[in-house]
Design a protein around this motif. Structure first.
Motif, PDB file in Angstrom:
ATOM      1  N   ASP A  82      -4.247  -6.426  -1.585  1.00 19.45           N
ATOM      2  CA  ASP A  82      -5.241  -5.369  -1.365  1.00 19.45           C
ATOM      3  C   ASP A  82      -5.651  -5.277   0.113  1.00 19.45           C
ATOM      4  O   ASP A  82      -6.495  -4.469   0.474  1.00 19.45           O
ATOM      5  CB  ASP A  82      -6.487  -5.614  -2.249  1.00 19.45           C
ATOM      6  N   HIS A  84      -3.615  -4.626   2.881  1.00 19.62           N
ATOM      7  CA  HIS A  84      -2.883  -3.615   3.679  1.00 19.62           C
ATOM      8  C   HIS A  84      -2.739  -4.051   5.144  1.00 19.62           C
ATOM      9  O   HIS A  84      -3.167  -3.350   6.053  1.00 19.62           O
ATOM     10  CB  HIS A  84      -3.583  -2.251   3.601  1.00 19.62           C
ATOM     11  N   LYS A  86      -1.496  -4.444   8.685  1.00 23.30           N
ATOM     12  CA  LYS A  86      -0.668  -3.573   9.528  1.00 23.30           C
ATOM     13  C   LYS A  86       0.570  -4.350   9.966  1.00 23.30           C
ATOM     14  O   LYS A  86       0.459  -5.487  10.453  1.00 23.30           O
ATOM     15  CB  LYS A  86      -1.463  -3.126  10.751  1.00 23.30           C
ATOM     16  N   THR A  87       1.729  -3.703   9.807  1.00 25.84           N
ATOM     17  CA  THR A  87       3.007  -4.401  10.004  1.00 25.84           C
ATOM     18  C   THR A  87       3.915  -3.618  10.945  1.00 25.84           C
ATOM     19  O   THR A  87       3.953  -2.380  10.879  1.00 25.84           O
ATOM     20  CB  THR A  87       3.691  -4.562   8.619  1.00 25.84           C
ATOM     21  N   ASN A 104       9.313  -1.866  -0.435  1.00 30.28           N
ATOM     22  CA  ASN A 104       8.025  -1.194  -0.574  1.00 30.28           C
ATOM     23  C   ASN A 104       6.945  -2.123  -0.004  1.00 30.28           C
ATOM     24  O   ASN A 104       6.480  -3.047  -0.666  1.00 30.28           O
ATOM     25  CB  ASN A 104       7.768  -0.876  -2.057  1.00 30.28           C
ATOM     26  N   PHE A 105       6.633  -1.905   1.255  1.00 29.63           N
ATOM     27  CA  PHE A 105       5.674  -2.779   1.944  1.00 29.63           C
ATOM     28  C   PHE A 105       4.284  -2.659   1.331  1.00 29.63           C
ATOM     29  O   PHE A 105       3.588  -3.643   1.161  1.00 29.63           O
ATOM     30  CB  PHE A 105       5.622  -2.421   3.435  1.00 29.63           C
ATOM     31  N   GLU A 106       3.909  -1.421   1.018  1.00 28.49           N
ATOM     32  CA  GLU A 106       2.512  -1.190   0.599  1.00 28.49           C
ATOM     33  C   GLU A 106       2.139  -1.944  -0.665  1.00 28.49           C
ATOM     34  O   GLU A 106       1.042  -2.485  -0.770  1.00 28.49           O
ATOM     35  CB  GLU A 106       2.256   0.305   0.429  1.00 28.49           C
ATOM     36  N   THR A 107       3.082  -2.017  -1.623  1.00 27.11           N
ATOM     37  CA  THR A 107       2.745  -2.722  -2.864  1.00 27.11           C
ATOM     38  C   THR A 107       2.726  -4.233  -2.647  1.00 27.11           C
ATOM     39  O   THR A 107       2.364  -4.982  -3.534  1.00 27.11           O
ATOM     40  CB  THR A 107       3.735  -2.389  -4.006  1.00 27.11           C
ATOM     41  N   CYS A 110       1.342  -4.956   2.752  1.00 22.99           N
ATOM     42  CA  CYS A 110       1.642  -4.692   4.163  1.00 22.99           C
ATOM     43  C   CYS A 110       1.865  -3.191   4.354  1.00 22.99           C
ATOM     44  O   CYS A 110       2.455  -2.527   3.511  1.00 22.99           O
ATOM     45  CB  CYS A 110       2.890  -5.458   4.583  1.00 22.99           C
ATOM     46  N   ASN A 111       1.401  -2.693   5.473  1.00 21.65           N
ATOM     47  CA  ASN A 111       1.517  -1.277   5.757  1.00 21.65           C
ATOM     48  C   ASN A 111       2.365  -1.128   7.019  1.00 21.65           C
ATOM     49  O   ASN A 111       1.918  -1.469   8.109  1.00 21.65           O
ATOM     50  CB  ASN A 111       0.084  -0.746   5.958  1.00 21.65           C
ATOM     51  N   ILE A 113       3.696   0.274  10.093  1.00 20.00           N
ATOM     52  CA  ILE A 113       3.161   1.344  10.956  1.00 20.00           C
ATOM     53  C   ILE A 113       4.007   1.577  12.209  1.00 20.00           C
ATOM     54  O   ILE A 113       3.791   2.545  12.923  1.00 20.00           O
ATOM     55  CB  ILE A 113       1.696   1.049  11.382  1.00 20.00           C
TER      56      ILE A 113
END
Ligand code: NAI
Length: 222
Positions: A82, A84, A86-87, A104-107, A110-111, A113
């Motif tokens: 939860d 997120h 920044k990656t 799928n980084f977000e799941t 990691c987001n 960017i």
């Protein structure tokens, strides 16, 4: 759990698998599952599952089992999905592009960017909606965006220098795919070295064992 309250590395290692299985159960529309059913699916003993989940306060109810959504959410919180984080990804070659496109980084908390490469010919090319930037821009990008996680998909020789630069720019975590066992002598920096080749070698070893036995048997029969 150890005496100092920390969770053992072997339990932590199993959490992503629990998280993934529970996600599959959610997709199947299952609301709850007993530890016996979960153990059959995951090929772990029910007592192992109870022991693992008890490390975090249980979650299960006698006679009810586990509430799938709730358990997945709790495990997700423990894993930090939860957050997120920044990656950024360094090295947009074959592997870097495949990772940027297929993971799928977000799941996984990691987001992604930013993507960077030293090759100017790649600058501006878009991978999974993100434009590749030249490595000259890493510093200003990190100052403006404060990424936390770096994915390294660069040749072995360049890995340590890039990692040191990124540590100085404030990055805290490295998902390292280069064929180099990165170790960073700073406190509070984490590294996950990934070697697909090691995984294949583990399979080769197991294959060697079973085929040697087959050979032995067939020789006996002959
Ligand atoms: P590649 O040659 O297609 O891509 C490497 C990219 O890194 C190139 O675009 C290059 O311009 C860029 N690069 C080189 N130095 C850089 C730097 N200092 N900063 C930013 N970008 C830089 O190679 P590929 O196939 O993508 O593999 C990348 C690395 O991953 C290789 O070292 C390879 O051995 C390793 N690898 C690791 C695997 C694993 O399981 N850990 C599996 C496959 C490859």
């Amino acid at each position: 759990m150890s005496k100092d309250g920390s969770i053992s590395a072997s339990v932590i290692k199993r959490l992503p698998r629990y998280y993934r299985f529970l996600g599959e159960l959610q997709k199947e529309g299952l609301e709850r599952i007993s530890s016996r059913e979960l153990s059959e699916r995951m090929k772990l003993t029910a007592s192992q599952i109870r022991q693992d989940l008890n490390c975090f306060g249980g979650f299960g109810q006698q006679g009810y089992g586990y509430h799938v959504d709730e358990l997945r959410m709790e495990i997700g919180k423990i894993l930090g999905v939860d957050k997120h984080f920044k990656t950024i990804l360094i090295g947009a070659g074959n592997l870097g592009k495949a990772i940027a496109t297929h993971i799928n980084f977000e799941t996984r908390g990691c987001n992604l960017i930013g993507i960077f490469d030293i090759n100017p010919k790649l600058t501006g090319e878009v991978v999974g909606n993100i434009p590749i930037r030249h490595t000259n821009d890493i510093e200003s990008f990190c100052e403006a965006n404060s990424p936390v996680v770096a994915v390294l998909c660069i040749p072995k020789a360049n890995t340590q220098a890039i990692a040191d630069q990124l540590v100085n720019l404030g990055l805290k975590a490295f998902w390292n795919f280069s064929h180099y066992d990165l170790s960073i002598d700073y406190e509070n920096i984490v590294v996950e070295n990934v070697h697909l080749g090691d995984s294949l070698l583990t399979l080769t070893y197991a294959t060697n064992i079973i085929t040697s036995t087959d050979t032995d048997n067939s020789e006996e029969i002959e």
